[in-house]
Motif scaffolding. Structure first.
Motif, short mmCIF file in Angstrom:
data_model
loop_
_atom_site.label_atom_id
_atom_site.label_comp_id
_atom_site.label_asym_id
_atom_site.label_seq_id
_atom_site.Cartn_x
_atom_site.Cartn_y
_atom_site.Cartn_z
N ALA A 265 0.55 -1.22 0.04
CA ALA A 265 0.09 0.03 -0.07
C ALA A 265 0.95 1.31 0.11
O ALA A 265 0.55 2.32 -0.69
N GLU A 266 1.88 1.22 0.87
CA GLU A 266 2.79 2.36 0.90
C GLU A 266 3.43 2.75 -0.55
O GLU A 266 3.75 3.62 -0.92
N ALA A 267 3.91 1.37 -1.16
CA ALA A 267 4.65 1.59 -2.20
C ALA A 267 3.87 2.37 -3.57
O ALA A 267 4.15 2.99 -4.09
N ILE A 268 2.44 1.74 -3.47
CA ILE A 268 1.48 2.44 -4.52
C ILE A 268 1.27 3.79 -4.28
O ILE A 268 1.29 4.56 -5.27
N LEU A 269 1.22 4.01 -2.62
CA LEU A 269 1.05 5.48 -2.48
C LEU A 269 2.22 6.40 -2.83
O LEU A 269 2.27 7.61 -3.59
N SER A 270 3.40 5.93 -2.78
CA SER A 270 4.73 6.68 -3.09
C SER A 270 4.50 6.79 -4.61
O SER A 270 5.03 7.99 -4.89
N ALA A 271 4.18 5.92 -5.48
CA ALA A 271 4.24 6.09 -6.58
C ALA A 271 3.35 7.18 -7.21
O ALA A 271 3.55 8.20 -8.08
N LEU A 272 2.07 7.04 -6.34
CA LEU A 272 1.11 8.38 -6.91
C LEU A 272 1.30 9.85 -6.30
O LEU A 272 1.08 10.53 -7.04
N VAL A 273 1.98 9.88 -5.24
CA VAL A 273 2.42 11.08 -4.63
C VAL A 273 3.74 11.71 -5.52
O VAL A 273 4.02 12.68 -5.99
N VAL A 274 4.77 10.64 -5.43
CA VAL A 274 6.13 11.09 -6.05
C VAL A 274 6.33 11.42 -7.49
O VAL A 274 6.61 12.44 -7.72
N THR A 275 5.40 10.44 -8.25
CA THR A 275 5.49 10.82 -9.76
C THR A 275 5.06 12.26 -10.02
O THR A 275 5.87 13.06 -10.68
N PRO A 276 3.83 12.82 -9.85
CA PRO A 276 3.49 14.24 -10.45
C PRO A 276 4.56 15.23 -9.65
O PRO A 276 4.64 16.51 -10.32
N ILE A 277 5.03 15.13 -8.45
CA ILE A 277 5.82 15.91 -7.86
C ILE A 277 7.15 16.14 -8.61
O ILE A 277 7.71 17.28 -8.88
N VAL A 278 7.76 15.04 -8.76
CA VAL A 278 8.90 14.96 -9.73
C VAL A 278 8.83 15.80 -11.16
O VAL A 278 9.86 16.46 -11.52
N ILE A 279 7.71 15.16 -11.70
CA ILE A 279 7.41 15.86 -12.98
C ILE A 279 7.32 17.24 -12.97
O ILE A 279 7.91 18.15 -14.01
N ALA A 280 6.91 17.57 -12.09
CA ALA A 280 6.65 19.29 -11.62
C ALA A 280 7.90 19.90 -11.36
O ALA A 280 8.12 20.94 -12.11
N ILE A 281 8.59 19.17 -10.62
CA ILE A 281 9.96 19.68 -10.40
C ILE A 281 10.91 19.96 -11.66
O ILE A 281 11.54 21.03 -11.87
N PHE A 282 10.97 18.87 -12.37
CA PHE A 282 11.68 18.79 -13.67
C PHE A 282 11.09 20.00 -14.64
O PHE A 282 12.01 20.48 -15.29
N LYS A 283 9.99 20.12 -14.72
CA LYS A 283 9.35 21.23 -15.58
C LYS A 283 9.84 22.56 -15.36
O LYS A 283 10.43 23.58 -16.07
N MET A 284 9.79 22.83 -13.88
CA MET A 284 10.41 24.16 -13.25
C MET A 284 11.83 24.12 -13.61
O MET A 284 12.24 25.34 -13.77
N GLN A 285 12.41 23.17 -13.48
CA GLN A 285 14.04 22.87 -13.83
C GLN A 285 14.40 23.16 -15.34
O GLN A 285 15.41 23.29 -15.68
N LYS A 286 13.25 22.93 -16.02
CA LYS A 286 13.41 22.94 -17.63
C LYS A 286 14.10 21.83 -18.01
O LYS A 286 14.80 21.84 -19.23
N LYS A 287 13.98 20.70 -17.47
CA LYS A 287 14.57 19.50 -17.83
C LYS A 287 13.85 18.88 -19.05
O LYS A 287 12.53 18.86 -18.89
N ASN A 288 14.47 18.11 -19.80
CA ASN A 288 13.80 17.39 -20.91
C ASN A 288 13.23 16.14 -20.55
O ASN A 288 14.08 15.19 -20.09
N ILE A 289 11.90 16.02 -20.57
CA ILE A 289 11.18 14.95 -19.96
C ILE A 289 10.19 14.29 -21.11
O ILE A 289 9.58 13.33 -20.79
#
Length: 208
Positions: free
Chosen positions: A184-208
């Motif tokens: 359950a924690e692993a699934i929750l981790s994926a659901l929370v971490v994924t959008p946060i990291v993508i948002a940070i990469f976009k702010m950093q203007k990394k190629n995603i």
């Protein structure tokens, strides 16, 4: 005078220190306020390890491992100041600190390996987050099982989780926790971490 490479390296080090401080602060805040624990009918989910995973993916294994170190040290402090029957196990850094450092290290390398083979960045981040979360669960409980088997069995019997301290009973109880809380924690981790990291990469203007 510093050359351009030296200035760039200095800025990079400052950025990494800021990320370590910020995400470690979030981890401590979640732990101290209780917001890092999500109550469910049968158990509680923890999200204290998520800053470790996020830091590892966006800044690398050293940053992730450093945040994990602070998470582990906080775990020792928390178990000293608010002890439970399981707390004595967490006084040992092999239980409380080492698995938390490994969260950051393994999350980063899983992300890099999957990213090199899969074009979809969401998949790469999600798999890394799942692996990082399982490292936390399996690392902590597995070390307790290996180092403190008899004491762990006694705690489980006192809590009524098992009726005998046989290896099969203790192993079944351990696998049950991993299969419920851990998954359950692993699934929750994926659901929370994924959008946060993508948002940070976009702010950093990394190629995603």
């Amino acid at each position: 005078m510093l050359n351009a490479r030296g200035v760039g390296k200095s800025h990079e080090n400052v950025r990494k220190m800021v990320v370590i401080s910020m995400l470690s602060g979030i981890c401590l805040f979640l732990g101290l306020t209780g917001l890092g624990f999500i109550p469910l009918p049968l158990f509680k989910l923890t999200i204290l390890h998520l800053p470790v995973i996020i830091g590892a993916i966006i800044e690398g294994p050293v940053v992730g491992g450093s945040i994990g170190l602070i998470f582990g040290l906080f775990s020792i402090y928390q178990n000293i100041t608010a002890p439970t029957p399981m707390s004595p196990f967490f006084y040992n850094p092999l239980v409380s600190v080492l698995p938390r450092i490994l969260i950051g290290v393994i999350s980063y390398y899983v992300y890099k390996i999957i990213r090199s083979k899969v074009k979809n960045i969401k998949v790469s981040i999600s798999v890394a987050a799942i692996c990082g979360s399982l490292v936390n669960t399996i690392g902590v409980l597995g070390t307790i099982y290996l180092v403190y088997f008899k004491d762990y069995a006694t705690v489980l019997m006192e809590r009524g989780t098992i009726s005998t301290n046989s290896m099969s009973a203790v192993t079944t109880a351990l696998l049950t926790v991993i299969g419920t809380n851990g998954i359950a924690e692993a699934i929750l981790s994926a659901l929370v971490v994924t959008p946060i990291v993508i948002a940070i990469f976009k702010m950093q203007k990394k190629n995603i």
